[in-house]
Motif scaffolding. Sequence first.
Motif, PDB file in Angstrom:
ATOM      1  N   LYS A 566       0.831  -1.204   0.000  1.00 49.24           N
ATOM      2  CA  LYS A 566       0.000   0.000   0.000  1.00 49.24           C
ATOM      3  C   LYS A 566       0.863   1.250   0.000  1.00 49.24           C
ATOM      4  O   LYS A 566       0.587   2.226  -0.708  1.00 49.24           O
ATOM      5  CB  LYS A 566      -0.915  -0.021   1.238  1.00 49.24           C
ATOM      6  N   VAL A 567       1.912   1.230   0.789  1.00 49.15           N
ATOM      7  CA  VAL A 567       2.809   2.395   0.835  1.00 49.15           C
ATOM      8  C   VAL A 567       3.475   2.600  -0.522  1.00 49.15           C
ATOM      9  O   VAL A 567       3.644   3.728  -0.997  1.00 49.15           O
ATOM     10  CB  VAL A 567       3.850   2.209   1.948  1.00 49.15           C
ATOM     11  N   ALA A 568       3.867   1.488  -1.143  1.00 47.98           N
ATOM     12  CA  ALA A 568       4.528   1.606  -2.444  1.00 47.98           C
ATOM     13  C   ALA A 568       3.603   2.197  -3.483  1.00 47.98           C
ATOM     14  O   ALA A 568       3.980   3.036  -4.313  1.00 47.98           O
ATOM     15  CB  ALA A 568       5.021   0.235  -2.899  1.00 47.98           C
ATOM     16  N   SER A 569       2.320   1.768  -3.466  1.00 47.38           N
ATOM     17  CA  SER A 569       1.372   2.309  -4.440  1.00 47.38           C
ATOM     18  C   SER A 569       1.138   3.789  -4.221  1.00 47.38           C
ATOM     19  O   SER A 569       0.983   4.568  -5.163  1.00 47.38           O
ATOM     20  CB  SER A 569       0.058   1.538  -4.362  1.00 47.38           C
ATOM     21  N   VAL A 570       1.099   4.199  -2.968  1.00 50.78           N
ATOM     22  CA  VAL A 570       0.894   5.621  -2.677  1.00 50.78           C
ATOM     23  C   VAL A 570       2.078   6.448  -3.144  1.00 50.78           C
ATOM     24  O   VAL A 570       1.933   7.516  -3.743  1.00 50.78           O
ATOM     25  CB  VAL A 570       0.641   5.819  -1.172  1.00 50.78           C
ATOM     26  N   LEU A 571       3.275   5.936  -2.853  1.00 46.07           N
ATOM     27  CA  LEU A 571       4.472   6.690  -3.260  1.00 46.07           C
ATOM     28  C   LEU A 571       4.587   6.778  -4.770  1.00 46.07           C
ATOM     29  O   LEU A 571       4.982   7.797  -5.317  1.00 46.07           O
ATOM     30  CB  LEU A 571       5.712   6.018  -2.669  1.00 46.07           C
ATOM     31  N   SER A 572       4.215   5.687  -5.440  1.00 51.98           N
ATOM     32  CA  SER A 572       4.310   5.715  -6.901  1.00 51.98           C
ATOM     33  C   SER A 572       3.326   6.722  -7.475  1.00 51.98           C
ATOM     34  O   SER A 572       3.590   7.397  -8.469  1.00 51.98           O
ATOM     35  CB  SER A 572       4.032   4.315  -7.471  1.00 51.98           C
ATOM     36  N   GLY A 573       2.170   6.858  -6.861  1.00 53.02           N
ATOM     37  CA  GLY A 573       1.198   7.843  -7.332  1.00 53.02           C
ATOM     38  C   GLY A 573       1.708   9.254  -7.168  1.00 53.02           C
ATOM     39  O   GLY A 573       1.469  10.127  -8.000  1.00 53.02           O
ATOM     40  N   HIS A 574       2.411   9.513  -6.094  1.00 52.35           N
ATOM     41  CA  HIS A 574       2.968  10.853  -5.895  1.00 52.35           C
ATOM     42  C   HIS A 574       4.048  11.153  -6.923  1.00 52.35           C
ATOM     43  O   HIS A 574       4.188  12.299  -7.370  1.00 52.35           O
ATOM     44  CB  HIS A 574       3.533  10.959  -4.477  1.00 52.35           C
ATOM     45  N   ARG A 575       4.818  10.141  -7.262  1.00 55.77           N
ATOM     46  CA  ARG A 575       5.881  10.399  -8.226  1.00 55.77           C
ATOM     47  C   ARG A 575       5.285  10.758  -9.580  1.00 55.77           C
ATOM     48  O   ARG A 575       5.806  11.589 -10.315  1.00 55.77           O
ATOM     49  CB  ARG A 575       6.757   9.137  -8.360  1.00 55.77           C
ATOM     50  N   ASP A 576       4.225  10.037  -9.946  1.00 57.29           N
ATOM     51  CA  ASP A 576       3.592  10.347 -11.238  1.00 57.29           C
ATOM     52  C   ASP A 576       3.060  11.768 -11.260  1.00 57.29           C
ATOM     53  O   ASP A 576       3.081  12.437 -12.291  1.00 57.29           O
ATOM     54  CB  ASP A 576       2.455   9.354 -11.512  1.00 57.29           C
TER      55      ASP A 576
END
Length: 576
Positions: A566-576
Amino acid sequence: MKFEQLQINEPILKALAEVGYSEPTPIQEQAIPPVLEGRDVLGCAQTGTGKTAAFAIPILQRLGAPREKQSPKRPVRALILTPTRELALQIYENFVAYGKYTGHTSTVVFGGVSQVPQVEALHRGVDVLIATPGRLWDLMGQKKVSLSGVECFVLDEADRMLDMGFFPDVKRIIRTLPQKRQTLLFSATIPAEIADLADSLLTDPVHISVTPTATPVEAIRQCVYMVDRCNKRALLAHVIKGNGMQQTLVFTRTKHGADRVARDLKKAGISADAIHGDKSQGARQRALNDFKAGKVVALVATDIAARGIDISGLPFVINFDLPEIPETYVHRIGRTGRAGLEGTAISFCDGAQMSYLIDIEELTGRRIEEVEEHAYPMTGEQPAEPEDKPQCRRSSQGGQGRRGGGSRSQQPKKKPAQPKAEPAQKQPQKPAAAKASEGEAAARQPEREGGGSGQRRRRRRPSSAARPEGVKPPEAPAAKPAAVKPAAAKPAAARPTQAAKKPAAAPDKKTPPAAEQKRPASVNRKKASVSRGGRRPRDNDSAQVETKPLPAKPLSDSLRARIAAKVASVLSGHRD
């Protein structure tokens, strides 16, 4: 006609000559022969015509020779019932005088005095008993007197007996009398009720009526003063003083009125006294004796007390209040004009008693002379009082509005106050269910804290200095900071101990530790609902919600993997 022609015995004739009786009155002339024959009699005659002698003389003769004194008990052979004490005493004195040489004994019993001498006289034995219904019934209840040997029963002043409410006692006494007896009924008036009573008591009676029913004697001068009620007492004093009255009998309607009239006459310089049922027999007898002796100018009396007053040569009778019953008027004025003497009957009539005056004139068959010119003429204001009384009653009915303050015009101002009282009444009903949950939460509180009741009492009284640093007191109980309970006063390690005591809090859950962790929060949510229901939250509840942290628990591998994803998905969304 002479008494000798009526076949009266010599001893009785001798006693009659001593009291000055030589010729019988009309009622005596007609009643004595049938009574001597043993027949029942219904006699009607005006007051003062000699009714007492009409039945006393033949009764004494029919009793015959007195029984031997050696008899252990001398039964009562003749019973005379009268309505008042004064009349009973008068009849007793007449029996004693007429039977002076016959050897018969008589006694009288009435209330208002001690019964001891009366009981002693009954134990010695009597031939003739004169009694009032109330005292006689009391003595019969005490087994002090027996009426099984009564041969002659006399009901005197029967109309007044019924008016005074003695009829129940009279009926009870009559039921104890022997069926075979002679019954005599004498009365000044015989209305329809007395006629019905006579039909039930008398057997083939002889009807005697000397004059038409309730017709006053012609020798009495009657007049009426039309006066306002508020001026009656002043007019009474004026009439007594203006006419130089030395012996006047005044009738009032109530006992309180008799006392008040007597007091007002004394204030006006007129010697007066009052007699009525509330006074003792001694006081009544003293007042009557003073009046007969001329020591008292005015004797104020009620109808009940005046019945039986026999004053020879009484010149004046004043009706301060007109009676409601027309026949009572005949009894009142019958106190004067006795034995052929002249008398004067004066009546005061106010606007409210006009109907009584009309009934009296219809009964007597004559118009009463009105005194038009006097010191206190009627002004016509008195009849207006009945119209004002309904207004007073209406204002009194609105007393509830005034009790709240003000008249009816001010009542709309009070209407807004009624909705204010409604929430106050509903407010205690609203948190009823919340109080039950509060009781449940309070019951769980000792278990949660893992201490006994004694430990809770010691922890409720810490000072404010014991509050941990960085923890602010809750805002709701700011008005009572002294009652705040510190949240960190108990070690946090106490909660796992409680959890260890009850590991099966939610057995159906897959994760029992998580359910155990949520249990304290559910308890706090219940307390929060109680606060929202209207109760002020407790200090320790707010402190527990804000300051008590839950103990950390190790996470499983699967949970850690999910969190990492879940943390990884959130961080990836911020990077995009």
